[in-house]
Design a protein around this motif. Structure first.
Motif, PDB file in Angstrom:
ATOM      1  N   ASN A   7       6.946 -18.841 -30.868  1.00 44.74           N
ATOM      2  CA  ASN A   7       5.479 -19.147 -30.562  1.00 44.74           C
ATOM      3  C   ASN A   7       4.571 -18.673 -29.961  1.00 44.74           C
ATOM      4  O   ASN A   7       4.332 -18.985 -28.757  1.00 44.74           O
ATOM      5  CB  ASN A   7       5.401 -20.336 -30.223  1.00 44.74           C
ATOM      6  N   LYS A  30       5.918 -28.897 -26.579  1.00 45.02           N
ATOM      7  CA  LYS A  30       6.974 -28.163 -27.082  1.00 45.02           C
ATOM      8  C   LYS A  30       7.038 -28.074 -28.589  1.00 45.02           C
ATOM      9  O   LYS A  30       6.694 -28.624 -29.115  1.00 45.02           O
ATOM     10  CB  LYS A  30       8.413 -28.523 -26.823  1.00 45.02           C
ATOM     11  N   PRO A  31       6.756 -26.595 -28.810  1.00 48.75           N
ATOM     12  CA  PRO A  31       7.051 -25.997 -30.049  1.00 48.75           C
ATOM     13  C   PRO A  31       8.257 -26.753 -30.961  1.00 48.75           C
ATOM     14  O   PRO A  31       9.583 -25.984 -31.190  1.00 48.75           O
ATOM     15  CB  PRO A  31       7.384 -24.831 -30.562  1.00 48.75           C
ATOM     16  N   ASP A  51       7.805 -19.320 -25.642  1.00 55.20           N
ATOM     17  CA  ASP A  51       6.085 -20.169 -25.538  1.00 55.20           C
ATOM     18  C   ASP A  51       5.143 -19.173 -25.230  1.00 55.20           C
ATOM     19  O   ASP A  51       4.881 -20.053 -24.088  1.00 55.20           O
ATOM     20  CB  ASP A  51       6.690 -21.908 -25.445  1.00 55.20           C
ATOM     21  N   LEU A 158      14.072 -24.583 -24.095  1.00 53.88           N
ATOM     22  CA  LEU A 158      13.504 -24.574 -23.495  1.00 53.88           C
ATOM     23  C   LEU A 158      12.861 -24.678 -21.664  1.00 53.88           C
ATOM     24  O   LEU A 158      13.982 -25.972 -21.442  1.00 53.88           O
ATOM     25  CB  LEU A 158      12.029 -25.124 -23.756  1.00 53.88           C
TER      26      LEU A 158
END
Ligand code: B12
Ligand code: SF4
Length: 469
Positions: A7, A30-31, A51, A158
Protein backbone atom coordinates in the motif's frame (compact mmCIF):
# COMPACT_ATOMS: atom_id res chain seq x y z
CA UNK A 1 7.02 -18.30 -3.41
CA UNK A 2 7.25 -14.89 -1.81
CA UNK A 3 4.57 -12.24 -2.37
CA UNK A 4 4.73 -8.61 -1.29
CA UNK A 5 1.44 -6.72 -1.15
CA UNK A 6 2.13 -3.00 -0.95
CA UNK A 7 0.00 0.00 0.00
CA UNK A 8 1.98 3.05 -1.20
CA UNK A 9 1.91 6.24 0.82
CA UNK A 10 1.22 9.71 -0.48
CA UNK A 11 3.72 12.00 1.26
CA UNK A 12 1.35 14.92 0.76
CA UNK A 13 -1.52 13.43 2.69
CA UNK A 14 -1.37 15.05 6.07
CA UNK A 15 -3.66 12.51 7.65
CA UNK A 16 -1.16 9.72 7.11
CA UNK A 17 1.82 11.59 8.56
CA UNK A 18 1.79 9.80 11.86
CA UNK A 19 4.91 11.52 13.09
CA UNK A 20 3.61 15.08 12.58
CA UNK A 21 0.81 14.69 15.04
CA UNK A 22 0.24 11.90 17.48
CA UNK A 23 -3.50 12.32 16.89
CA UNK A 24 -2.95 11.02 13.34
CA UNK A 25 -2.47 7.51 14.65
CA UNK A 26 -6.24 7.47 14.90
CA UNK A 27 -6.58 8.31 11.22
CA UNK A 28 -4.31 5.68 9.68
CA UNK A 29 -6.53 2.82 8.74
CA UNK A 30 -5.61 -0.62 7.61
CA UNK A 31 -5.45 -1.28 3.84
CA UNK A 32 -8.29 -3.78 3.77
CA UNK A 33 -7.88 -4.46 0.04
CA UNK A 34 -4.52 -6.09 0.69
CA UNK A 35 -5.84 -8.08 3.62
CA UNK A 36 -8.60 -9.36 1.31
CA UNK A 37 -6.05 -10.22 -1.41
CA UNK A 38 -4.02 -12.10 1.18
CA UNK A 39 -7.18 -14.04 2.09
CA UNK A 40 -7.51 -15.05 -1.58
CA UNK A 41 -3.88 -16.13 -1.88
CA UNK A 42 -3.17 -19.89 -1.92
CA UNK A 43 -1.23 -21.20 1.10
CA UNK A 44 1.99 -21.96 -0.79
CA UNK A 45 2.68 -18.20 -0.99
CA UNK A 46 4.53 -16.50 1.83
CA UNK A 47 2.82 -13.11 2.13
CA UNK A 48 4.11 -9.81 3.54
CA UNK A 49 1.81 -6.78 3.59
CA UNK A 50 3.70 -3.49 3.51
CA UNK A 51 1.73 -0.39 4.51
CA UNK A 52 3.88 2.61 3.66
CA UNK A 53 1.58 4.84 5.68
CA UNK A 54 3.40 3.57 8.75
CA UNK A 55 6.74 4.44 7.11
CA UNK A 56 8.30 3.22 3.84
CA UNK A 57 10.56 0.22 4.44
CA UNK A 58 14.10 -0.25 3.17
CA UNK A 59 13.12 -2.36 0.16
CA UNK A 60 16.70 -3.20 -0.95
CA UNK A 61 17.33 -4.69 2.49
CA UNK A 62 14.29 -6.97 2.23
CA UNK A 63 14.42 -10.46 0.68
CA UNK A 64 13.67 -10.48 -3.05
CA UNK A 65 10.00 -11.34 -3.68
CA UNK A 66 8.73 -13.45 -6.60
CA UNK A 67 5.76 -11.17 -7.26
CA UNK A 68 4.70 -7.74 -6.05
CA UNK A 69 1.04 -6.67 -5.88
CA UNK A 70 0.35 -2.97 -5.46
CA UNK A 71 -2.93 -1.29 -4.60
CA UNK A 72 -3.61 2.43 -5.09
CA UNK A 73 -6.25 5.06 -4.80
CA UNK A 74 -5.65 7.77 -7.40
CA UNK A 75 -3.79 9.94 -4.89
CA UNK A 76 -1.27 7.14 -4.32
CA UNK A 77 -0.60 6.44 -8.01
CA UNK A 78 2.74 8.28 -8.24
CA UNK A 79 4.25 6.54 -5.31
CA UNK A 80 2.85 3.25 -6.65
CA UNK A 81 4.79 3.83 -9.88
CA UNK A 82 8.01 4.55 -7.95
CA UNK A 83 7.65 1.33 -5.99
CA UNK A 84 6.79 -0.59 -9.18
CA UNK A 85 9.86 0.81 -10.95
CA UNK A 86 12.10 -0.30 -8.09
CA UNK A 87 10.94 -3.92 -8.25
CA UNK A 88 10.81 -4.05 -12.04
CA UNK A 89 14.47 -2.97 -12.15
CA UNK A 90 15.19 -6.10 -10.11
CA UNK A 91 13.24 -8.19 -12.62
CA UNK A 92 10.36 -8.84 -10.18
CA UNK A 93 6.95 -8.86 -11.92
CA UNK A 94 4.62 -6.17 -10.61
CA UNK A 95 0.82 -6.44 -10.67
CA UNK A 96 -1.31 -3.41 -9.86
CA UNK A 97 -5.02 -3.35 -9.04
CA UNK A 98 -7.58 -1.25 -7.19
CA UNK A 99 -9.58 1.83 -8.05
CA UNK A 100 -6.89 3.81 -9.90
CA UNK A 101 -5.77 0.83 -11.98
CA UNK A 102 -9.41 0.28 -12.95
CA UNK A 103 -10.15 3.88 -13.88
CA UNK A 104 -6.82 4.65 -15.62
CA UNK A 105 -5.88 1.31 -17.18
CA UNK A 106 -3.71 2.63 -20.00
CA UNK A 107 -1.61 4.85 -17.76
CA UNK A 108 -1.05 2.02 -15.28
CA UNK A 109 -0.28 -0.57 -17.99
CA UNK A 110 2.68 1.54 -19.12
CA UNK A 111 4.22 1.29 -15.66
CA UNK A 112 3.60 -2.24 -14.40
CA UNK A 113 3.70 -5.76 -15.83
CA UNK A 114 0.07 -6.57 -15.30
CA UNK A 115 -3.11 -4.68 -14.42
CA UNK A 116 -6.13 -6.14 -12.67
CA UNK A 117 -9.33 -4.13 -13.01
CA UNK A 118 -12.36 -4.50 -10.74
CA UNK A 119 -12.80 -6.59 -7.60
CA UNK A 120 -10.03 -9.19 -7.38
CA UNK A 121 -11.96 -12.11 -5.85
CA UNK A 122 -12.72 -13.95 -9.09
CA UNK A 123 -9.24 -13.64 -10.61
CA UNK A 124 -6.42 -13.30 -8.06
CA UNK A 125 -5.55 -17.02 -7.65
CA UNK A 126 -5.34 -17.23 -11.47
CA UNK A 127 -3.05 -14.18 -11.63
CA UNK A 128 -0.69 -15.76 -9.11
CA UNK A 129 -0.75 -19.06 -10.95
CA UNK A 130 0.16 -17.29 -14.20
CA UNK A 131 2.92 -15.37 -12.41
CA UNK A 132 4.30 -18.64 -11.05
CA UNK A 133 4.52 -20.01 -14.55
CA UNK A 134 6.01 -16.83 -15.94
CA UNK A 135 3.02 -16.14 -18.19
CA UNK A 136 1.34 -13.11 -16.62
CA UNK A 137 -1.14 -11.43 -18.93
CA UNK A 138 -0.91 -7.70 -19.39
CA UNK A 139 -4.48 -7.23 -18.23
CA UNK A 140 -7.11 -9.13 -16.23
CA UNK A 141 -10.70 -7.92 -15.94
CA UNK A 142 -12.13 -9.21 -12.71
CA UNK A 143 -15.51 -7.43 -12.80
CA UNK A 144 -17.63 -7.58 -9.65
CA UNK A 145 -17.25 -10.31 -7.05
CA UNK A 146 -19.97 -12.70 -5.98
CA UNK A 147 -20.45 -11.27 -2.55
CA UNK A 148 -21.25 -14.56 -0.82
CA UNK A 149 -17.92 -15.94 -2.04
CA UNK A 150 -15.73 -13.22 -0.53
CA UNK A 151 -13.40 -15.08 1.84
CA UNK A 152 -12.43 -13.53 5.17
CA UNK A 153 -9.64 -10.96 5.07
CA UNK A 154 -6.36 -11.90 6.76
CA UNK A 155 -6.56 -9.84 9.93
CA UNK A 156 -3.55 -11.61 11.37
CA UNK A 157 -1.02 -10.32 8.85
CA UNK A 158 -0.50 -6.63 9.46
CA UNK A 159 1.73 -5.15 12.11
CA UNK A 160 0.08 -4.10 15.33
CA UNK A 161 0.04 -0.42 16.19
CA UNK A 162 -3.07 0.58 14.26
CA UNK A 163 -5.76 2.22 16.30
CA UNK A 164 -8.53 0.66 14.22
CA UNK A 165 -9.20 -2.63 12.48
CA UNK A 166 -11.24 -2.74 9.26
CA UNK A 167 -14.02 -4.88 7.85
CA UNK A 168 -16.47 -4.73 4.94
CA UNK A 169 -20.04 -6.05 4.96
CA UNK A 170 -21.57 -4.61 1.74
CA UNK A 171 -20.43 -3.27 -1.63
CA UNK A 172 -22.01 -1.04 -4.26
CA UNK A 173 -24.32 1.96 -4.17
CA UNK A 174 -27.31 2.82 -6.38
CA UNK A 175 -27.17 6.58 -5.75
CA UNK A 176 -24.34 7.46 -8.16
CA UNK A 177 -23.50 10.93 -6.80
CA UNK A 178 -21.57 12.92 -9.38
CA UNK A 179 -18.30 13.19 -7.41
CA UNK A 180 -18.11 9.62 -6.10
CA UNK A 181 -16.39 6.59 -7.66
CA UNK A 182 -18.32 3.92 -5.82
CA UNK A 183 -21.18 3.31 -8.26
CA UNK A 184 -18.77 3.29 -11.21
CA UNK A 185 -16.37 0.92 -9.47
CA UNK A 186 -18.50 -1.37 -7.26
CA UNK A 187 -21.68 -1.10 -9.31
CA UNK A 188 -25.18 0.23 -8.56
CA UNK A 189 -26.40 -3.01 -7.02
CA UNK A 190 -26.15 -3.03 -3.21
CA UNK A 191 -24.53 -6.39 -2.41
CA UNK A 192 -24.55 -7.74 1.13
CA UNK A 193 -22.22 -10.35 2.54
CA UNK A 194 -23.87 -13.22 4.41
CA UNK A 195 -24.29 -12.20 8.04
CA UNK A 196 -22.62 -15.36 9.38
CA UNK A 197 -19.48 -14.58 7.29
CA UNK A 198 -19.35 -11.04 8.65
CA UNK A 199 -19.74 -12.11 12.28
CA UNK A 200 -17.06 -14.79 11.89
CA UNK A 201 -14.67 -12.31 10.30
CA UNK A 202 -15.43 -9.66 12.91
CA UNK A 203 -14.34 -12.17 15.54
CA UNK A 204 -10.93 -12.42 13.89
CA UNK A 205 -10.29 -8.65 13.95
CA UNK A 206 -7.64 -8.03 16.58
CA UNK A 207 -8.30 -4.38 17.34
CA UNK A 208 -10.92 -3.35 19.85
CA UNK A 209 -11.96 -0.42 17.64
CA UNK A 210 -13.02 -1.11 14.08
CA UNK A 211 -13.86 0.88 10.93
CA UNK A 212 -16.66 -0.72 8.93
CA UNK A 213 -15.61 0.51 5.49
CA UNK A 214 -18.99 0.07 3.74
CA UNK A 215 -19.99 3.19 1.85
CA UNK A 216 -23.45 2.86 3.31
CA UNK A 217 -23.82 0.26 6.02
CA UNK A 218 -27.62 0.38 6.12
CA UNK A 219 -28.50 0.88 2.43
CA UNK A 220 -31.50 2.76 1.12
CA UNK A 221 -34.41 0.32 0.78
CA UNK A 222 -36.58 -1.37 3.43
CA UNK A 223 -35.00 -4.79 2.68
CA UNK A 224 -31.52 -3.27 3.14
CA UNK A 225 -32.57 -1.84 6.50
CA UNK A 226 -34.03 -5.18 7.53
CA UNK A 227 -30.72 -6.88 6.71
CA UNK A 228 -28.82 -4.20 8.66
CA UNK A 229 -31.02 -4.92 11.69
CA UNK A 230 -30.34 -8.65 11.37
CA UNK A 231 -26.62 -7.95 11.13
CA UNK A 232 -26.71 -5.77 14.25
CA UNK A 233 -28.70 -8.40 16.16
CA UNK A 234 -26.16 -11.06 15.18
CA UNK A 235 -23.21 -8.85 16.17
CA UNK A 236 -24.81 -8.07 19.53
CA UNK A 237 -25.53 -11.72 20.13
CA UNK A 238 -21.93 -12.66 19.32
CA UNK A 239 -20.91 -10.32 22.14
CA UNK A 240 -17.72 -9.19 20.39
CA UNK A 241 -16.94 -6.35 22.80
CA UNK A 242 -15.84 -4.18 19.88
CA UNK A 243 -16.61 -0.55 19.32
CA UNK A 244 -17.02 0.38 15.69
CA UNK A 245 -17.69 3.32 13.41
CA UNK A 246 -19.29 3.27 9.97
CA UNK A 247 -20.55 5.35 7.06
CA UNK A 248 -24.27 5.71 6.44
CA UNK A 249 -26.80 7.87 4.67
CA UNK A 250 -28.97 10.16 6.78
CA UNK A 251 -31.92 7.73 6.70
CA UNK A 252 -30.01 5.92 9.49
CA UNK A 253 -31.82 8.37 11.78
CA UNK A 254 -35.32 7.41 10.63
CA UNK A 255 -35.71 4.13 12.45
CA UNK A 256 -35.46 3.99 16.25
CA UNK A 257 -35.16 0.21 16.30
CA UNK A 258 -32.27 0.36 13.83
CA UNK A 259 -30.50 2.95 15.97
CA UNK A 260 -30.98 0.97 19.17
CA UNK A 261 -29.73 -2.23 17.53
CA UNK A 262 -26.69 -0.47 16.02
CA UNK A 263 -25.73 0.96 19.41
CA UNK A 264 -26.20 -2.42 21.06
CA UNK A 265 -23.99 -4.04 18.39
CA UNK A 266 -21.14 -1.66 19.25
CA UNK A 267 -21.65 1.28 16.88
CA UNK A 268 -20.14 4.41 18.45
CA UNK A 269 -20.17 6.79 15.52
CA UNK A 270 -21.35 7.35 11.99
CA UNK A 271 -19.85 9.34 9.17
CA UNK A 272 -22.60 11.03 7.14
CA UNK A 273 -22.22 12.92 3.86
CA UNK A 274 -24.32 16.09 4.09
CA UNK A 275 -22.27 17.50 1.19
CA UNK A 276 -23.90 20.92 0.80
CA UNK A 277 -25.89 23.27 3.03
CA UNK A 278 -28.12 24.20 0.07
CA UNK A 279 -30.77 22.09 -1.71
CA UNK A 280 -29.46 23.38 -5.08
CA UNK A 281 -26.04 22.06 -4.06
CA UNK A 282 -27.46 18.62 -3.34
CA UNK A 283 -29.17 18.67 -6.72
CA UNK A 284 -25.94 19.74 -8.41
CA UNK A 285 -24.09 16.78 -6.85
CA UNK A 286 -26.88 14.33 -7.60
CA UNK A 287 -27.31 13.67 -3.88
CA UNK A 288 -31.06 14.00 -4.08
CA UNK A 289 -31.44 11.34 -1.40
CA UNK A 290 -30.64 13.99 1.23
CA UNK A 291 -33.61 16.04 0.03
CA UNK A 292 -36.24 13.37 0.47
CA UNK A 293 -39.16 13.87 2.89
CA UNK A 294 -38.28 17.50 3.68
CA UNK A 295 -35.68 16.27 6.11
CA UNK A 296 -34.86 18.08 9.37
CA UNK A 297 -31.10 17.43 9.61
CA UNK A 298 -30.74 18.74 13.14
CA UNK A 299 -33.47 16.45 14.44
CA UNK A 300 -31.96 13.51 12.55
CA UNK A 301 -28.52 14.13 14.06
CA UNK A 302 -30.01 14.44 17.54
CA UNK A 303 -31.89 11.15 17.15
CA UNK A 304 -28.63 9.34 16.34
CA UNK A 305 -26.79 11.05 19.19
CA UNK A 306 -29.49 10.11 21.69
CA UNK A 307 -28.34 6.53 21.17
CA UNK A 308 -24.85 7.61 22.32
CA UNK A 309 -23.38 7.53 18.82
CA UNK A 310 -21.21 10.35 17.46
CA UNK A 311 -22.02 11.98 14.13
CA UNK A 312 -19.21 13.15 11.83
CA UNK A 313 -20.53 15.27 8.98
CA UNK A 314 -18.89 15.67 5.62
CA UNK A 315 -19.34 18.66 3.29
CA UNK A 316 -17.87 19.61 -0.08
CA UNK A 317 -16.63 23.07 -0.96
CA UNK A 318 -16.31 24.34 -4.55
CA UNK A 319 -19.68 23.53 -6.05
CA UNK A 320 -20.84 25.67 -8.95
CA UNK A 321 -23.33 27.34 -6.61
CA UNK A 322 -20.69 28.08 -3.93
CA UNK A 323 -19.77 31.74 -3.59
CA UNK A 324 -17.39 33.61 -1.26
CA UNK A 325 -18.57 33.06 2.33
CA UNK A 326 -19.33 29.37 1.77
CA UNK A 327 -16.65 28.31 4.28
CA UNK A 328 -18.28 30.15 7.20
CA UNK A 329 -21.71 29.06 6.00
CA UNK A 330 -20.74 25.37 6.12
CA UNK A 331 -19.25 25.78 9.61
CA UNK A 332 -22.48 27.48 10.79
CA UNK A 333 -24.71 24.84 9.26
CA UNK A 334 -22.60 22.02 10.72
CA UNK A 335 -22.98 23.67 14.12
CA UNK A 336 -26.72 24.02 13.59
CA UNK A 337 -27.01 20.36 12.65
CA UNK A 338 -25.06 19.61 15.84
CA UNK A 339 -22.45 17.30 14.33
CA UNK A 340 -19.58 16.18 16.57
CA UNK A 341 -16.96 16.46 13.83
CA UNK A 342 -16.84 18.26 10.52
CA UNK A 343 -14.88 17.06 7.51
CA UNK A 344 -14.77 19.46 4.57
CA UNK A 345 -13.25 18.48 1.24
CA UNK A 346 -12.63 20.30 -2.03
CA UNK A 347 -14.84 19.25 -4.92
CA UNK A 348 -12.48 16.97 -6.84
CA UNK A 349 -12.99 15.35 -10.23
CA UNK A 350 -11.85 11.76 -9.69
CA UNK A 351 -11.32 9.67 -12.82
CA UNK A 352 -14.31 7.50 -13.68
CA UNK A 353 -16.88 9.79 -12.06
CA UNK A 354 -19.59 11.85 -13.74
CA UNK A 355 -17.91 14.96 -12.36
CA UNK A 356 -14.66 14.01 -14.10
CA UNK A 357 -16.44 13.72 -17.48
CA UNK A 358 -18.21 17.02 -16.97
CA UNK A 359 -15.19 19.03 -15.80
CA UNK A 360 -12.92 17.54 -18.43
CA UNK A 361 -15.34 18.41 -21.20
CA UNK A 362 -15.57 21.96 -19.82
CA UNK A 363 -11.76 22.28 -19.59
CA UNK A 364 -11.96 22.81 -15.83
CA UNK A 365 -9.36 20.36 -14.59
CA UNK A 366 -6.58 22.67 -13.43
CA UNK A 367 -4.04 20.18 -12.12
CA UNK A 368 -3.73 17.90 -15.10
CA UNK A 369 -0.01 17.13 -15.45
CA UNK A 370 -0.63 13.41 -14.99
CA UNK A 371 0.57 11.22 -13.49
CA UNK A 372 2.61 13.71 -11.39
CA UNK A 373 -0.46 15.72 -10.36
CA UNK A 374 -2.43 12.71 -9.07
CA UNK A 375 -0.76 13.26 -5.72
CA UNK A 376 -2.98 16.33 -5.28
CA UNK A 377 -6.17 14.28 -5.77
CA UNK A 378 -6.60 13.81 -2.05
CA UNK A 379 -9.67 16.08 -1.88
CA UNK A 380 -7.54 18.31 0.36
CA UNK A 381 -6.18 20.42 -2.54
CA UNK A 382 -8.21 22.45 -5.03
CA UNK A 383 -7.39 20.78 -8.36
CA UNK A 384 -10.19 22.17 -10.54
CA UNK A 385 -11.38 25.55 -11.77
CA UNK A 386 -14.26 26.57 -9.54
CA UNK A 387 -17.06 28.72 -10.84
CA UNK A 388 -17.18 31.57 -8.33
CA UNK A 389 -13.99 30.96 -6.34
CA UNK A 390 -10.39 31.56 -7.35
CA UNK A 391 -7.75 29.13 -6.15
CA UNK A 392 -6.65 31.45 -3.34
CA UNK A 393 -10.30 32.15 -2.63
CA UNK A 394 -11.30 28.55 -2.17
CA UNK A 395 -8.29 27.87 0.05
CA UNK A 396 -9.34 30.82 2.19
CA UNK A 397 -12.86 29.43 2.44
CA UNK A 398 -11.50 26.09 3.59
CA UNK A 399 -9.28 27.69 6.23
CA UNK A 400 -12.05 29.92 7.51
CA UNK A 401 -14.47 26.99 7.69
CA UNK A 402 -12.11 24.84 9.72
CA UNK A 403 -10.90 27.68 11.95
CA UNK A 404 -14.46 28.56 12.68
CA UNK A 405 -15.66 25.05 13.49
CA UNK A 406 -12.49 23.91 15.26
CA UNK A 407 -11.98 27.01 17.40
CA UNK A 408 -10.93 26.08 20.93
CA UNK A 409 -14.27 27.35 22.26
CA UNK A 410 -16.16 25.24 19.72
CA UNK A 411 -14.20 22.12 20.63
CA UNK A 412 -14.73 22.60 24.35
CA UNK A 413 -18.46 23.15 23.83
CA UNK A 414 -18.80 19.98 21.79
CA UNK A 415 -16.68 17.81 24.04
CA UNK A 416 -18.55 19.19 27.08
CA UNK A 417 -21.86 18.17 25.56
CA UNK A 418 -20.45 14.73 24.66
CA UNK A 419 -19.39 14.33 28.27
CA UNK A 420 -22.76 15.44 29.58
CA UNK A 421 -24.65 13.13 27.23
CA UNK A 422 -22.24 10.20 27.77
CA UNK A 423 -21.41 10.11 24.06
CA UNK A 424 -17.80 8.94 23.67
CA UNK A 425 -16.16 12.14 25.02
CA UNK A 426 -12.66 10.72 24.61
CA UNK A 427 -13.14 9.83 20.94
CA UNK A 428 -14.76 13.22 20.40
CA UNK A 429 -11.80 14.97 22.04
CA UNK A 430 -9.25 13.02 19.99
CA UNK A 431 -11.26 13.56 16.78
CA UNK A 432 -11.61 17.31 17.31
CA UNK A 433 -7.94 17.86 18.18
CA UNK A 434 -6.87 15.64 15.31
CA UNK A 435 -8.76 17.87 12.85
CA UNK A 436 -7.45 21.00 14.52
CA UNK A 437 -3.89 19.67 14.34
CA UNK A 438 -4.32 18.84 10.69
CA UNK A 439 -5.34 22.39 9.89
CA UNK A 440 -1.84 23.62 10.62
CA UNK A 441 -0.33 20.90 8.45
CA UNK A 442 -2.85 21.64 5.69
CA UNK A 443 -1.98 25.35 5.71
CA UNK A 444 1.68 24.61 5.12
CA UNK A 445 0.68 22.27 2.32
CA UNK A 446 -1.43 25.04 0.68
CA UNK A 447 1.56 27.40 0.69
CA UNK A 448 3.72 24.78 -1.06
CA UNK A 449 0.90 23.88 -3.43
CA UNK A 450 0.47 27.46 -4.63
CA UNK A 451 4.21 28.26 -4.69
CA UNK A 452 4.83 25.18 -6.73
CA UNK A 453 2.42 26.49 -9.34
CA UNK A 454 4.40 29.74 -9.40
CA UNK A 455 1.50 31.35 -7.56
CA UNK A 456 2.69 32.81 -4.28
CA UNK A 457 -0.28 33.24 -1.99
CA UNK A 458 -1.93 36.61 -1.75
CA UNK A 459 -0.92 38.61 1.29
CA UNK A 460 -4.25 37.99 2.98
CA UNK A 461 -4.04 34.27 2.56
CA UNK A 462 -0.39 34.20 3.60
CA UNK A 463 -1.38 36.05 6.78
CA UNK A 464 -4.15 33.55 7.51
CA UNK A 465 -1.80 30.68 6.98
CA UNK A 466 0.79 32.22 9.29
CA UNK A 467 -1.85 32.62 11.99
CA UNK A 468 -2.07 28.85 12.09
CA UNK A 469 1.62 28.57 13.04
C1 B12 B 1 -11.77 2.84 3.76
C2 B12 B 1 -11.56 3.95 2.78
C3 B12 B 1 -10.55 4.86 3.06
C4 B12 B 1 -9.60 4.73 4.23
C5 B12 B 1 -8.34 4.04 3.67
C6 B12 B 1 -8.01 2.76 4.25
C7 B12 B 1 -6.96 2.11 3.37
N1 B12 B 1 -5.72 2.42 3.57
O1 B12 B 1 -7.30 1.34 2.47
C8 B12 B 1 -9.25 6.21 4.49
C9 B12 B 1 -10.29 6.83 5.39
C10 B12 B 1 -7.87 6.47 5.08
C11 B12 B 1 -9.43 6.76 3.09
C12 B12 B 1 -8.78 7.87 2.65
C13 B12 B 1 -8.97 8.42 1.41
N2 B12 B 1 -9.88 8.02 0.50
CO1 B12 B 1 -10.97 6.44 0.68
N3 B12 B 1 -12.17 5.03 0.74
C14 B12 B 1 -12.31 4.07 1.59
C15 B12 B 1 -13.50 3.19 1.14
C16 B12 B 1 -14.75 3.68 1.87
C17 B12 B 1 -13.35 1.71 1.33
C18 B12 B 1 -12.03 1.13 0.80
C19 B12 B 1 -11.97 -0.32 1.15
O2 B12 B 1 -11.31 -0.72 2.10
N4 B12 B 1 -12.69 -1.16 0.41
C20 B12 B 1 -12.73 -2.60 0.64
C21 B12 B 1 -11.71 -3.29 -0.26
C22 B12 B 1 -11.82 -4.79 -0.07
O3 B12 B 1 -12.06 -2.97 -1.59
P1 B12 B 1 -11.00 -2.27 -2.57
O4 B12 B 1 -10.10 -1.41 -1.84
O5 B12 B 1 -11.74 -1.70 -3.70
O6 B12 B 1 -10.16 -3.55 -3.09
C23 B12 B 1 -10.71 -4.46 -4.05
C24 B12 B 1 -10.40 -4.05 -5.51
O7 B12 B 1 -10.18 -2.69 -5.66
C25 B12 B 1 -9.23 -4.88 -5.89
N5 B12 B 1 -7.90 -4.41 -5.54
C26 B12 B 1 -7.50 -3.43 -4.72
N6 B12 B 1 -6.18 -3.35 -4.67
C27 B12 B 1 -5.68 -4.30 -5.44
C28 B12 B 1 -4.37 -4.67 -5.72
C29 B12 B 1 -4.13 -5.74 -6.57
C30 B12 B 1 -2.74 -6.16 -6.85
C31 B12 B 1 -5.23 -6.44 -7.16
C32 B12 B 1 -4.99 -7.58 -8.04
C33 B12 B 1 -6.54 -6.06 -6.88
C34 B12 B 1 -6.77 -5.01 -6.02
O8 B12 B 1 -9.47 -6.08 -5.19
C35 B12 B 1 -10.00 -5.77 -3.88
C36 B12 B 1 -10.95 -6.89 -3.47
O9 B12 B 1 -12.06 -6.92 -4.32
C37 B12 B 1 -13.54 3.54 -0.37
C38 B12 B 1 -14.85 3.31 -1.07
C39 B12 B 1 -14.89 1.93 -1.67
N7 B12 B 1 -16.05 1.40 -1.77
O10 B12 B 1 -13.90 1.34 -2.06
C40 B12 B 1 -13.06 4.99 -0.39
C41 B12 B 1 -12.29 5.47 -1.60
C42 B12 B 1 -11.33 4.39 -2.01
N8 B12 B 1 -11.56 6.60 -1.07
C43 B12 B 1 -11.44 7.56 -1.89
C44 B12 B 1 -10.72 8.75 -1.65
C45 B12 B 1 -10.86 9.84 -2.70
C46 B12 B 1 -9.94 8.90 -0.52
C47 B12 B 1 -9.01 10.09 -0.23
C48 B12 B 1 -8.15 10.49 -1.41
C49 B12 B 1 -9.80 11.31 0.14
C50 B12 B 1 -10.59 11.23 1.36
N9 B12 B 1 -10.30 12.15 2.22
O11 B12 B 1 -11.46 10.40 1.53
C51 B12 B 1 -8.17 9.59 0.94
C52 B12 B 1 -6.77 9.19 0.42
C53 B12 B 1 -5.85 8.48 1.30
C54 B12 B 1 -4.49 8.32 0.69
N10 B12 B 1 -3.73 7.41 1.28
O12 B12 B 1 -4.05 8.96 -0.23
C55 B12 B 1 -12.10 7.26 -3.21
C56 B12 B 1 -11.02 6.86 -4.21
C57 B12 B 1 -11.26 7.30 -5.62
C58 B12 B 1 -9.99 7.25 -6.38
N11 B12 B 1 -10.11 7.31 -7.68
O13 B12 B 1 -8.94 7.18 -5.86
C59 B12 B 1 -13.08 6.09 -2.79
C60 B12 B 1 -13.38 5.09 -3.91
C61 B12 B 1 -14.39 6.75 -2.29
C62 B12 B 1 -15.10 7.62 -3.26
N12 B12 B 1 -16.03 8.36 -2.73
O14 B12 B 1 -14.93 7.72 -4.42
N13 B12 B 1 -10.29 6.00 2.37
S1 SF4 C 1 -21.39 9.49 -2.06
FE1 SF4 C 1 -22.28 7.82 -0.87
S2 SF4 C 1 -24.43 7.85 -1.52
FE2 SF4 C 1 -23.33 8.95 -3.11
S3 SF4 C 1 -22.75 7.40 -4.66
FE3 SF4 C 1 -21.03 7.55 -3.21
S4 SF4 C 1 -21.39 5.93 -1.73
FE4 SF4 C 1 -23.36 6.30 -2.79
Amino acid sequence: MRLYLINPCNPLVSMTKVKESRWNRYRVWKPLSLMVLAGLTPPEWEISIVDENLGAPDYPAMPRPDVVGITAFTSQANRAYEVAAHFRRLGVPVVMGGIHATMCVDEVMERVDSVVTGEAEGIWPQVLEDARHGCLKRRYDAGLAEIDKVPPARHDLLATGYALGAIQTTRGCPLNCSFCSVTAFNGPHYRQRPIADVVREFQSVREKHVLVVDDNLIGTRPDHIARAKDLFRALAQANLRKKWIAQATINFADDEELLALAAKAGCRGVFIGFESPAPEGLRELGKKFNLLKGRDFRASVRRIQRHHMLVAGSFIIGLDIDEPGIGKRIAEVARQYGVDNLNVLFLTPLPGTRLWDQMRSEGRIARDAFPADWKYYTLTFPVARYKHLSLDGIIQEMISCNRNFYSMAGILRRVGSNLWQRREPLISLVGNFSYRGNLRVACKAYVDFQRQRGNPLTTLLEAQVLMED
